[in-house]
Design a protein around this motif. Structure first.
Motif, PDB file in Angstrom:
ATOM      1  N   LYS A 307     -69.230  20.350  36.425  1.00  0.00           N
ATOM      2  CA  LYS A 307     -68.353  21.108  36.991  1.00  0.00           C
ATOM      3  C   LYS A 307     -68.136  21.946  38.817  1.00  0.00           C
ATOM      4  N   LEU A 308     -69.095  22.876  38.611  1.00  0.00           N
ATOM      5  CA  LEU A 308     -69.774  23.312  40.267  1.00  0.00           C
ATOM      6  C   LEU A 308     -69.939  21.817  41.651  1.00  0.00           C
ATOM      7  N   TYR A 309     -70.444  20.606  40.743  1.00  0.00           N
ATOM      8  CA  TYR A 309     -70.618  19.796  41.456  1.00  0.00           C
ATOM      9  C   TYR A 309     -69.034  18.820  42.316  1.00  0.00           C
ATOM     10  N   VAL A 310     -68.392  18.188  41.300  1.00  0.00           N
ATOM     11  CA  VAL A 310     -67.517  18.443  41.549  1.00  0.00           C
ATOM     12  C   VAL A 310     -66.670  18.814  42.603  1.00  0.00           C
ATOM     13  N   GLU A 311     -66.119  20.093  42.675  1.00  0.00           N
ATOM     14  CA  GLU A 311     -65.713  21.098  42.756  1.00  0.00           C
ATOM     15  C   GLU A 311     -66.164  20.956  44.494  1.00  0.00           C
ATOM     16  N   GLY A 312     -67.552  21.047  44.320  1.00  0.00           N
ATOM     17  CA  GLY A 312     -68.301  20.714  46.395  1.00  0.00           C
ATOM     18  C   GLY A 312     -68.665  19.699  46.930  1.00  0.00           C
ATOM     19  N   SER A 313     -68.389  18.949  45.912  1.00  0.00           N
ATOM     20  CA  SER A 313     -68.454  17.459  46.621  1.00  0.00           C
ATOM     21  C   SER A 313     -66.884  16.325  46.579  1.00  0.00           C
ATOM     22  N   HIS A 314     -66.051  16.745  45.422  1.00  0.00           N
ATOM     23  CA  HIS A 314     -65.230  15.791  45.283  1.00  0.00           C
ATOM     24  C   HIS A 314     -63.801  16.191  45.733  1.00  0.00           C
ATOM     25  N   SER A 315     -63.473  16.954  46.771  1.00  0.00           N
ATOM     26  CA  SER A 315     -62.421  17.643  47.489  1.00  0.00           C
ATOM     27  C   SER A 315     -61.199  16.557  46.901  1.00  0.00           C
ATOM     28  N   SER A 316     -60.108  16.815  46.518  1.00  0.00           N
ATOM     29  CA  SER A 316     -59.049  15.812  47.237  1.00  0.00           C
ATOM     30  C   SER A 316     -58.618  16.148  48.409  1.00  0.00           C
ATOM     31  N   GLU A 317     -58.357  17.248  48.813  1.00  0.00           N
ATOM     32  CA  GLU A 317     -58.342  17.186  49.953  1.00  0.00           C
ATOM     33  C   GLU A 317     -58.935  16.674  51.589  1.00  0.00           C
ATOM     34  N   TYR A 318     -60.360  17.290  51.176  1.00  0.00           N
ATOM     35  CA  TYR A 318     -61.265  16.687  51.750  1.00  0.00           C
ATOM     36  C   TYR A 318     -61.024  14.811  51.439  1.00  0.00           C
ATOM     37  N   GLU A 319     -61.572  14.235  51.154  1.00  0.00           N
ATOM     38  CA  GLU A 319     -60.914  13.106  50.857  1.00  0.00           C
ATOM     39  C   GLU A 319     -59.205  12.101  51.724  1.00  0.00           C
ATOM     40  N   ALA A 320     -58.175  13.126  51.755  1.00  0.00           N
ATOM     41  CA  ALA A 320     -57.297  12.273  51.753  1.00  0.00           C
ATOM     42  C   ALA A 320     -57.554  12.454  54.034  1.00  0.00           C
ATOM     43  N   LYS A 321     -58.009  14.221  54.125  1.00  0.00           N
ATOM     44  CA  LYS A 321     -58.056  14.496  55.599  1.00  0.00           C
ATOM     45  C   LYS A 321     -58.829  13.265  56.422  1.00  0.00           C
ATOM     46  N   THR A 322     -60.070  13.215  55.851  1.00  0.00           N
ATOM     47  CA  THR A 322     -60.837  12.104  56.074  1.00  0.00           C
ATOM     48  C   THR A 322     -60.311  10.333  56.238  1.00  0.00           C
ATOM     49  N   LEU A 323     -59.500   9.965  55.639  1.00  0.00           N
ATOM     50  CA  LEU A 323     -58.981   8.560  55.534  1.00  0.00           C
ATOM     51  C   LEU A 323     -57.626   9.000  56.641  1.00  0.00           C
ATOM     52  N   GLN A 324     -57.041  10.189  56.992  1.00  0.00           N
ATOM     53  CA  GLN A 324     -56.494  10.661  58.156  1.00  0.00           C
ATOM     54  C   GLN A 324     -57.145  10.249  59.202  1.00  0.00           C
ATOM     55  N   ASN A 325     -58.225  10.946  59.160  1.00  0.00           N
ATOM     56  CA  ASN A 325     -58.723  10.830  60.520  1.00  0.00           C
ATOM     57  C   ASN A 325     -59.272   9.088  61.259  1.00  0.00           C
ATOM     58  N   ILE A 326     -59.851   8.702  59.749  1.00  0.00           N
ATOM     59  CA  ILE A 326     -59.860   6.878  60.110  1.00  0.00           C
ATOM     60  C   ILE A 326     -58.483   6.955  60.449  1.00  0.00           C
ATOM     61  N   TYR A 327     -57.426   7.267  60.243  1.00  0.00           N
ATOM     62  CA  TYR A 327     -56.225   6.116  60.543  1.00  0.00           C
ATOM     63  C   TYR A 327     -55.632   6.019  61.609  1.00  0.00           C
ATOM     64  N   GLU A 328     -56.239   7.783  62.446  1.00  0.00           N
ATOM     65  CA  GLU A 328     -55.520   7.474  63.477  1.00  0.00           C
ATOM     66  C   GLU A 328     -56.311   6.916  64.476  1.00  0.00           C
ATOM     67  N   THR A 329     -57.784   7.478  64.596  1.00  0.00           N
ATOM     68  CA  THR A 329     -58.396   6.298  65.167  1.00  0.00           C
ATOM     69  C   THR A 329     -58.336   5.375  65.420  1.00  0.00           C
ATOM     70  N   LEU A 331     -55.286   3.510  65.053  1.00  0.00           N
ATOM     71  CA  LEU A 331     -54.325   3.462  65.635  1.00  0.00           C
ATOM     72  C   LEU A 331     -54.159   4.031  67.433  1.00  0.00           C
ATOM     73  N   GLU A 332     -54.696   4.632  67.285  1.00  0.00           N
ATOM     74  CA  GLU A 332     -55.311   5.231  68.095  1.00  0.00           C
ATOM     75  C   GLU A 332     -55.994   3.917  69.488  1.00  0.00           C
ATOM     76  N   LYS A 333     -56.714   3.180  69.305  1.00  0.00           N
ATOM     77  CA  LYS A 333     -57.706   1.792  69.386  1.00  0.00           C
ATOM     78  C   LYS A 333     -56.883   1.446  69.257  1.00  0.00           C
ATOM     79  N   SER A 334     -55.793   0.859  69.188  1.00  0.00           N
ATOM     80  CA  SER A 334     -55.294  -0.203  68.239  1.00  0.00           C
ATOM     81  C   SER A 334     -53.309  -0.502  68.422  1.00  0.00           C
ATOM     82  N   PRO A 335     -53.089   0.830  69.838  1.00  0.00           N
ATOM     83  CA  PRO A 335     -51.525   0.352  69.345  1.00  0.00           C
ATOM     84  C   PRO A 335     -50.251  -0.286  68.927  1.00  0.00           C
ATOM     85  N   SER A 336     -49.735  -0.703  68.250  1.00  0.00           N
ATOM     86  CA  SER A 336     -48.177  -1.206  68.383  1.00  0.00           C
ATOM     87  C   SER A 336     -47.953  -1.805  68.657  1.00  0.00           C
TER      88      SER A 336
END
Length: 338
Positions: A307-329, A331-336
């Motif tokens: 339980k401690l491991y999952v709470e520390g390393s598998h946050s769904s908030e962190y997962e979504a935020k990191t994906l958002q950063n990838i998408y934004e990068t 889109l910035e590099k390749s505008p529509s």
């Protein structure tokens, strides 16, 4: 921003579906619009819905889908989900398709460092596009479903879609030895959709032969899984191959001890004898299953650490935020171009 999530077998309660729905929910919380499409089993789509970015899951399945559409998305990200990395990438027939999909992607998402090493070794030109993001996990609110194990029994739970790679008959055959020789209080619940009919029939026959202690619960809605984890004493994964099994992370989040096969996906989330148990052969499986049944202290210790491991390393908030950063990068590099 609108993201199109392209998932194989989205209509079935299996690993990819759970992953894609969780990512969609996480992105929605960040204000990102998402649409999920099913890309397998006679998908009726003739073109892709409009979106700023397409995120495909399973490089081989996604590659097949866009080839059939005859339309390569302007910008896409691909998540390697397990079978594509561990099996398809090494299959002489499927390998070319997987590599092509990866090379055309703006970014590739894998669940752990070992997966990144494998992929970079096979497709060196993609090395700089690979990001490691551990899967997030969820704790379910109490659902209305009512699953109750028999009083005084020890319940093993095996959540998996029924197909050969999941190696479900192994669990029944090995636990039967403990049930007959030592622990008549053992029970085994199997839960998940039948994905391969032949294997489904085989597992159902085995279950019927062992109905005194084995139950196949079928496919249940994912939000009811919390009820099953609350009943279980230990969770099994007997799969020959895994990406990063969401069900195991969920079980660990419920402080459950996990006994899992020694494969890439399981090894990357379970530290043997610290946050769970990893077996390499039938003898070890029997030994560890026996320990789980008769050692309450071990179960509590493993479950707490899990339980401690999952709470520390598998946050769904962190997962979504990191994906958002990838998408934004991207889109910035390749505008529509539109």
């Amino acid at each position: 921003m609108k993201v199109l999530l392209a998932s194989p077998n989205f209509h079935q309660a299996r690993g990819n579906t759970v992953t894609v729905q969780r990512i969609s929910d996480g992105l929605n919380k960040l204000g990102i619009e998402t649409e999920i499409i099913n890309i397998t089993d006679g998908s009726k789509l003739s073109s892709l819905p409009k979106a700023d970015i397409v995120h495909g899951f399973n490089a081989y399945r996604f590659g097949q889908f866009i080839k059939k559409l005859g339309e390569i998305p302007e910008r896409y990200v691909v998540t390697m989900t397990g079978t594509d990395l561990n099996i398809d990438l090494h299959d002489p027939v499927k390998k070319t398709e997987v590599i092509q999909t990866i090379i055309n992607a703006e970014a590739i998402h894998v669940f752990d460092e070992e997966a990144k090493l494998v992929l970079a070794g096979e497709v060196p030109e993609a090395k700089d596009k690979i990001s490691v993001i551990h899967q997030g996990t969820v704790i379910f609110s109490k659902a209305g479903a009512d699953y109750k194990k028999e009083h005084g029994t020890f319940l093993f739970l095996l959540p998996a879609g029924i197909r050969k790679v999941k190696n479900i008959p192994f669990a029944i055959e090995k636990l039967k030895m403990l049930y007959e020789k030592k622990y008549p209080r053992i029970r085994l619940w199997l839960v998940g959709p039948i994905i391969e009919e032949e294997e489904g029939n085989f597992v159902k026959t085995l279950t019927e032969k062992n109905k005194e202690w084995v139950q196949y619960l079928g496919q249940i809605p994912h939000h009811h899984m919390g009820e099953l984890y609350r009943q279980a004493d230990a969770v099994l994964n007997t799969s020959h191959s895994e990406g990063q099994p969401a069900a195991i992370l969920e079980a660990m989040g419920y402080s459950l001890p996990v006994l899992a096969a020694n494969n890439l996906g399981n090894r990357n989330i379970i530290s043997h004898q610290e946050t769970g148990l990893i077996y390499t052969n039938p003898v070890e499986f029997l030994d560890y299953a026996d320990k789980l049944v008769n050692n309450n202290e071990l179960r509590i210790k493993l479950g707490h650490a899990a339980k401690l491991y999952v709470e520390g390393s598998h946050s769904s908030e962190y997962e979504a935020k990191t994906l958002q950063n990838i998408y934004e990068t991207i889109l910035e590099k390749s505008p529509s171009k539109h």
